[in-house]
Motif scaffolding. Structure first.
Motif, PDB file in Angstrom:
ATOM      1  N   ILE A  96      28.427 -29.806  54.775  1.00 27.05           N
ATOM      2  CA  ILE A  96      28.140 -29.167  56.065  1.00 27.05           C
ATOM      3  C   ILE A  96      28.112 -30.205  57.178  1.00 27.05           C
ATOM      4  N   ASN A  97      27.549 -31.379  56.916  1.00 22.74           N
ATOM      5  CA  ASN A  97      27.445 -32.398  57.963  1.00 22.74           C
ATOM      6  C   ASN A  97      28.780 -33.097  58.255  1.00 22.74           C
ATOM      7  N   GLU A  98      29.839 -32.659  57.607  1.00 22.80           N
ATOM      8  CA  GLU A  98      31.194 -33.152  57.897  1.00 22.80           C
ATOM      9  C   GLU A  98      31.989 -32.102  58.678  1.00 22.80           C
ATOM     10  N   THR A  99      31.251 -31.146  59.258  1.00 26.69           N
ATOM     11  CA  THR A  99      31.876 -30.004  59.914  1.00 26.69           C
ATOM     12  C   THR A  99      31.479 -29.922  61.377  1.00 26.69           C
ATOM     13  N   ALA A 100      32.438 -29.553  62.207  1.00 28.40           N
ATOM     14  CA  ALA A 100      32.183 -29.214  63.605  1.00 28.40           C
ATOM     15  C   ALA A 100      32.628 -27.770  63.806  1.00 28.40           C
ATOM     16  N   TYR A 101      32.004 -27.089  64.750  1.00 31.86           N
ATOM     17  CA  TYR A 101      32.320 -25.678  65.017  1.00 31.86           C
ATOM     18  C   TYR A 101      32.338 -25.481  66.517  1.00 31.86           C
ATOM     19  N   VAL A 102      33.361 -24.800  66.999  1.00 23.39           N
ATOM     20  CA  VAL A 102      33.405 -24.426  68.412  1.00 23.39           C
ATOM     21  C   VAL A 102      33.514 -22.901  68.499  1.00 23.39           C
ATOM     22  N   GLY A 103      32.534 -22.311  69.175  1.00 18.31           N
ATOM     23  CA  GLY A 103      32.475 -20.860  69.327  1.00 18.31           C
ATOM     24  C   GLY A 103      31.919 -20.514  70.691  1.00 18.31           C
ATOM     25  N   ASP A 104      31.886 -19.209  70.982  1.00 21.76           N
ATOM     26  CA  ASP A 104      31.461 -18.810  72.324  1.00 21.76           C
ATOM     27  C   ASP A 104      30.554 -17.589  72.396  1.00 21.76           C
ATOM     28  N   ASP A 105      30.402 -16.851  71.286  1.00 28.84           N
ATOM     29  CA  ASP A 105      29.666 -15.597  71.387  1.00 28.84           C
ATOM     30  C   ASP A 105      28.794 -15.368  70.158  1.00 28.84           C
ATOM     31  N   LEU A 106      28.037 -14.298  70.201  1.00 28.00           N
ATOM     32  CA  LEU A 106      27.020 -14.042  69.185  1.00 28.00           C
ATOM     33  C   LEU A 106      27.582 -13.890  67.776  1.00 28.00           C
ATOM     34  N   ASN A 107      28.838 -13.465  67.643  1.00 31.19           N
ATOM     35  CA  ASN A 107      29.418 -13.355  66.296  1.00 31.19           C
ATOM     36  C   ASN A 107      29.665 -14.725  65.650  1.00 31.19           C
ATOM     37  N   ASP A 108      29.529 -15.790  66.415  1.00 30.91           N
ATOM     38  CA  ASP A 108      29.633 -17.157  65.897  1.00 30.91           C
ATOM     39  C   ASP A 108      28.266 -17.728  65.513  1.00 30.91           C
ATOM     40  N   MET A 109      27.208 -17.113  66.010  1.00 32.05           N
ATOM     41  CA  MET A 109      25.859 -17.678  65.943  1.00 32.05           C
ATOM     42  C   MET A 109      25.399 -18.014  64.521  1.00 32.05           C
ATOM     43  N   GLU A 110      25.503 -17.093  63.582  1.00 31.95           N
ATOM     44  CA  GLU A 110      24.994 -17.327  62.228  1.00 31.95           C
ATOM     45  C   GLU A 110      25.649 -18.554  61.589  1.00 31.95           C
ATOM     46  N   CYS A 111      26.955 -18.632  61.682  1.00 34.08           N
ATOM     47  CA  CYS A 111      27.675 -19.762  61.092  1.00 34.08           C
ATOM     48  C   CYS A 111      27.354 -21.052  61.837  1.00 34.08           C
ATOM     49  N   MET A 112      27.237 -20.975  63.146  1.00 32.06           N
ATOM     50  CA  MET A 112      26.929 -22.165  63.933  1.00 32.06           C
ATOM     51  C   MET A 112      25.540 -22.709  63.590  1.00 32.06           C
ATOM     52  N   ILE A 113      24.562 -21.831  63.473  1.00 32.53           N
ATOM     53  CA  ILE A 113      23.203 -22.276  63.134  1.00 32.53           C
ATOM     54  C   ILE A 113      23.202 -22.923  61.747  1.00 32.53           C
ATOM     55  N   TYR A 114      23.900 -22.335  60.802  1.00 29.94           N
ATOM     56  CA  TYR A 114      23.990 -22.888  59.447  1.00 29.94           C
ATOM     57  C   TYR A 114      24.568 -24.301  59.487  1.00 29.94           C
ATOM     58  N   ILE A 115      25.626 -24.485  60.242  1.00 30.74           N
ATOM     59  CA  ILE A 115      26.269 -25.801  60.346  1.00 30.74           C
ATOM     60  C   ILE A 115      25.345 -26.788  61.056  1.00 30.74           C
ATOM     61  N   LYS A 116      24.702 -26.357  62.123  1.00 32.95           N
ATOM     62  CA  LYS A 116      23.785 -27.237  62.862  1.00 32.95           C
ATOM     63  C   LYS A 116      22.631 -27.679  61.959  1.00 32.95           C
TER      64      LYS A 116
END
Length: 162
Positions: A96-116
C-alpha cells in the motif's frame, strides 16, 4: 518513504474536466489534457511507476485513450474501487505504501483513505470536492482535465528525489 510503484487514477473529474458530452447515441466526447498524457506515457515509465485506471463509468473513448498512452491496466464500470485495488496490489505484489492515488469525488474516498492509512500518497485536482481535498497530500493548482494529473506525477517524482 517507500518508492511509489503504482499510480491509481480516476478518470472523470481527474483526467477529464468531469463533463460528459452526450448525443442521442450516448457519450460522444471527452477532453483529455496532453500534458497529463505525456506524464502518463513518458514520465511514469522513466521512474518505473505503472499507471492504473479505475473508474465507475464505461467508455469506448477511455479504451482508445488508454491504448494511446500504453495503459494496460484499466478497469471500467467499477462500483467498489477498493476491492479492485486490493486485487491489483496482491497480483502485482505492491505494498500500500508503494501506491499513489489521484481522485476527485466521494466514490474515490474509501480507496483513498485505505491507501493513505497504509502510507501511500494522495492527490487531487483543484476542483475536487472538499472532503477529498481534506485527505490529500497534494492538491493541484489545476482543475481536473487541465494538467492536474501531470502536476501530481511531478510531485511524486520530486518527492522521491527523481
Amino acid at each position: 518513504m517507500n518508492r511509489i510503484k503504482l499510480l491509481i487514477l480516476d478518470v472523470d473529474g481527474t483526467l477529464t474536466d468531469g463533463k460528459v458530452y452526450m448525443g442521442e447515441k450516448g457519450e460522444v466526447m471527452k477532453a483529455f489534457d496532453i500534458k497529463d498524457g505525456y506524464g502518463l506515457r513518458n514520465i511514469l515509465p522513466m521512474h518505473e511507476i505503472r499507471p492504473v485506471i479505475i473508474t465507475g463509468r464505461k467508455s469506448k473513448i477511455l479504451e482508445k485513450r488508454c491504448e494511446e498512452l500504453n495503459i494496460t491496466m484499466f478497469f471500467q464500470g467499477v462500483d467498489n474501487k477498493l476491492e479492485i485495488f486490493k486485487e491489483i496490489a496482491l497480483r502485482e505484489s505492491i505494498c500500500i505504501n508503494e501506491t499513489a492515488y489521484v481522485g476527485d469525488d466521494l466514490n474515490d474516498m474509501e480507496c483513498m483513505i485505505y491507501i493513505k492509512e497504509g502510507g501511500g500518497i494522495l492527490g487531487c485536482p483543484a476542483d475536487a470536492v472538499e472532503k477529498i481535498k481534506d485527505i490529500c497530500d497534494f492538491v493541484s493548482s489545476k482543475n481536473g482535465g487541465n494538467g492536474a494529473v501531470r502536476e501530481f506525477i511531478e510531485f511524486i517524482c520530486e518527492r522521491q528525489g527523481k
